[in-house]
Design a protein around this motif. Structure first.
Motif, mmCIF file in Angstrom:
data_model
loop_
_atom_site.group_PDB
_atom_site.id
_atom_site.type_symbol
_atom_site.label_atom_id
_atom_site.label_comp_id
_atom_site.label_asym_id
_atom_site.label_seq_id
_atom_site.Cartn_x
_atom_site.Cartn_y
_atom_site.Cartn_z
ATOM 1 N N VAL A 298 64.437 50.175 27.172
ATOM 2 C CA VAL A 298 63.287 50.332 28.076
ATOM 3 C C VAL A 298 62.887 51.801 28.139
ATOM 4 C CG1 VAL A 298 63.860 48.382 29.579
ATOM 5 C CG2 VAL A 298 64.802 50.643 30.089
ATOM 6 N N HIS A 316 59.570 47.408 29.003
ATOM 7 C CA HIS A 316 59.953 47.065 27.642
ATOM 8 C C HIS A 316 58.699 46.438 27.056
ATOM 9 C CE1 HIS A 316 62.378 45.497 24.273
ATOM 10 N NE2 HIS A 316 61.511 44.501 24.319
ATOM 11 N N ARG A 337 68.763 51.954 28.080
ATOM 12 C CA ARG A 337 68.971 50.520 27.909
ATOM 13 C C ARG A 337 69.457 49.942 29.228
ATOM 14 N NH1 ARG A 337 69.335 48.550 22.615
ATOM 15 N NH2 ARG A 337 68.841 50.194 21.115
#
Lengths: 355, 372
Positions: A298, A316, A337
């Motif tokens: 992300v 995302h 992440r």
């Protein structure tokens, strides 16, 4: 006190409703156990006040029956149903003393003065109103007047149900928790069936043992505060309860396994997707996501300081995913992440939970 | 239904936005002082928040800034220019109140257009500007409706649109979200800073809620009984309040306080509750202090690092799904614990809780902050 049952209730404010859209209440079947504390929670226009008015007898439903202890009361007036109600704004007699205001519902029903006195003093003690009893109600603050309204609602001991319609709206924020907890304490003491209508999640979750969440004329979930938070049965509950609400990620199912953007996502249970489902989503609350070394990549788009925690908004692709991070923790720079807690990750098909 | 996607825009100083300066401003009405001598300078670039309870003086300060009220003493400057005696009509100001104020007989379009009509803006330009603002506030499909046909959120967005379309130098928002449903409040709170981010105006926002001040960010002035107790970056005022009053104004649930004594390298709260004075607390001289502990720093499970155990009789226990609140009785009065997760307690039982002793506030005899 009474056990209340609603059977196949539908209601339309139109004389000749044509379709589903004309109904303010779509179809409601509900059982309210004797002595329970219930909250009806939902946004304005969800039908909660209509439902309350059907129970109290102010509105006769277009279809269906209302039963008190098995007895059909659908056509009875509010007086005949023997209920008590507390409204959003204080309903009291300004010219009477606090004592006479509290005594009024009892005297009105021919209760003897000795019993009136005992009951008024009991309620006054519970609500910390003893010293105010001889005072005229007109001089009181909005808070004080609403406390008397609550007292008037609670003073009769033999009512079938006590209903509260947004009773704390006029109360100053720092006093709200005091009255909320008073009500809860009173419920535990008198064990009357109580129904509390509100749009405020905090009030509903802290007052009730069972919260009934309504949306668009339907009941979408009945549950304890913890159930509503941890396992929302509908995406609306996920969104409406919690701040920020539950994240929803577009989902596809490959060999029975939920995937987000081509990557498998571990969920609490294996989803059973109903045939013909149009929209499948993964639901996970911001509280159950954390930054990790491996997981969904992300980019962080916004960080809000909420004091004891931070609200981190990430993306995302085009999918927005929010998570909560403890105060003072450092956020990952590039290549962030996130990991979703599988035990609190659910799959929804057309809004309804399927895991 | 779900919160719509957000575009990110870093808050940046609006260099062209006006500065407002209050110099030695006092407001008295009859024998009552509503505002004690106040010096305050507000700039563009993020919100300027006035945080305080009802009657703290937020609305009076805003009315003085708007020119609706004249200060009893002191001067008001816009960009260094004295505007103290200038009426509200001659200041380029717009204001939004807690009550949704719209013209009931006019459509949403006419409501939004009204300040432009008063200013004599050309018809074509009005249409364009109203259209643009309506788009931003998602009112475009509702322009033909009357306020009575709108939800509360839509009515307040209409009032906001009127404030926006005017392109005022100063926008005063007086608890604009207080009357809205909880979820709408959340939505508009997200929206507002973005609406004003690229406008050359100075925004002042009054609220009673500490959480709202934090989420809006910018700068915050805390108010208490007619005095500004502190002004600074919102997060800094929250984390380093100058004094106990500011800490109280900026804490919901209320901050826990009580006398504490430092002696022999230890803090002594009661005979049983004591902990080592380590880290930045070590160098403090021995003596009496006032302790301030925010509710989330008292929890049913011990924090990873420094902690002290405390017991108290449970008065109230509330579970909201994600958080648990416990009000409990200690020698110092009623304290509150706010913790993540589900921690049920029975009313009347003795709860065992843990104070995170690494994040305490200590105040001196004059209630000024000594350590945070």
């Amino acid at each position: 006190m009474a056990q209340i049952r609603l059977e196949k209730i539908r209601h339309s404010y139109q004389a000749a409703p044509k379709g589903e859209a004309d109904f303010a209440l779509k179809r409601i079947d509900l059982d309210w156990a004797d002595g329970g504390a219930f909250a009806l929670l939902g946004p304005s226009g969800c039908g909660k006040t209509t439902l309350l008015n059907i129970i109290s007898g102010l509105v006769t439903p277009t279809e269906g029956r209302v039963l008190f202890d098995g007895k059909d009361v659908t056509r009875l007036t509010p007086e005949q149903r023997n209920i008590a109600q507390v409204f959003q704004f204080p309903v009291i007699y300004d010219t009477m003393t606090v004592y006479d205001n509290l005594a009024f519902p009892l005297r009105n029903r021919g209760v003897g003065e000795k019993d009136v006195d005992a009951r008024v003093r009991e309620i006054a003690t519970m609500l910390d109103l003893e010293t105010m009893l001889p005072r005229r109600a007109s001089g009181l603050t909005a808070d004080g007047k609403q406390k008397i309204s609550l007292g008037r609602g609670l003073v009769r001991s033999n009512v079938n149900v006590i209903m509260f319609d947004e009773p704390l709206t006029v109360i100053d924020p720092h006093l709200k928790w005091v009255l909320r907890s008073k009500l809860k304490e009173l419920h535990q003491r008198v064990r009357a069936t109580m129904i509390y209508v509100t749009h405020d999640q905090t009030e509903a979750l802290t007052f009730a043992d069972q919260v009934i969440v309504m949306h668009d004329g339907n009941v979408v979930q009945i549950g304890t505060p913890v159930e509503l938070f941890e396992r929302p049965q509908h995406t609306f509950v996920g969104h409406f309860i919690g701040s920020p609400g539950m994240n929803l990620l577009p989902c596809s199912i490959v060999d029975g396994v939920p995937q987000f953007d081509g990557q498998p996502v571990e969920t609490g249970g294996r989803p059973t997707i109903p045939a013909g489902a149009a929209k499948i989503e993964i639901g996970v609350r911001p509280e159950f996501i954390r930054f990790a070394d491996a997981g969904i990549p992300v980019r962080i788009v916004k960080v809000s300081d909420a004091g004891r925690f931070q609200i981190v908004e990430t993306k995302h692709g085009d999918t927005a995913i929010s998570l909560l991070v403890a105060e003072g923790s450092t956020l990952p720079a590039d290549g962030a992440r996130i990991r979703l807690d599988p035990a609190h990750t659910q799959v929804y098909a057309d809004g309804w939970i399927v895991t | 239904m779900a919160p719509y996607a957000l575009s990110f825009r870093a808050s940046r100083a609006n260099l062209d936005a006006m500065s407002i300066e209050l110099k030695s401003v006092v407001k008295r009405v009859g024998n009552e002082t509503h505002i004690y001598e106040t010096d305050l300078t507000l700039n563009g670039g993020g919100f300027n928040i006035l945080l305080g309870t009802t009657l703290a003086g937020k609305t009076t300060l805003m009315q003085i800034m708007a020119g609706l009220e004249r200060p009893t003493e002191g001067r008001v400057f816009f960009d260094g220019k004295d505007v103290t005696g200038v009426s509200v009509q001659k200041r380029n100001v717009s204001m939004v109140y807690q009550q949704f104020i719209n013209y009931p007989a006019m459509t949403v379009y006419e409501n939004i257009a009204s300040p432009l009509r008063v200013a004599g803006v050309a018809q074509a330009q009005i249409r364009e500007r109203v259209g643009r603002v309506a788009e931003i506030l998602r009112l475009a499909p509702l322009l033909d409706r009357r306020p009575s046909q709108l939800s509360g959120g839509q009515q307040q967005r209409t009032a906001l649109a009127r404030a926006l379309v005017k392109e005022a130098d100063l926008v005063l928002l007086d608890e604009p979200l207080a009357n809205l449903d909880y979820k709408l409040r959340e939505e508009l709170r997200e929206e507002l800073p973005r609406l004003f981010a690229d406008r050359d105006c100075t925004v002042v926002y009054a609220t009673t809620e500490p959480a709202e001040a934090l989420l809006l960010g910018g700068h915050t002035a805390t108010l208490h009984q007619g005095r500004v107790t502190q002004f600074g970056e919102t997060g800094k005022v929250y984390r380093r309040p100058d004094d106990l009053i500011t800490a109280r104004v900026f804490s919901d649930p209320p901050i826990n306080t009580g006398p504490v004594r430092k002696e022999g390298g230890q803090f002594v709260l009661t005979r049983q509750v004591r902990w080592p004075a380590s880290g930045r607390y070590a160098a403090l001289p021995d003596g009496n202090y006032t302790l301030g502990i925010r509710p989330h720093l008292i929890t049913p499970t011990a924090p990873a690092k420094d902690s002290a155990e405390i017991v108290g009789r449970v008065l109230i226990s509330e579970i909201s799904g994600s958080e648990s609140t416990v009000h409990f009785e200690v020698d110092q009065g009623t304290w509150v614990s706010l913790s993540h997760g589900v921690h049920p307690f029975r009313v009347g039982e003795t709860a065992q809780l843990y104070i995170d002793t690494g994040k305490l506030f200590l105040f001196d005899r004059e209630e000024r902050l000594i350590a945070a």
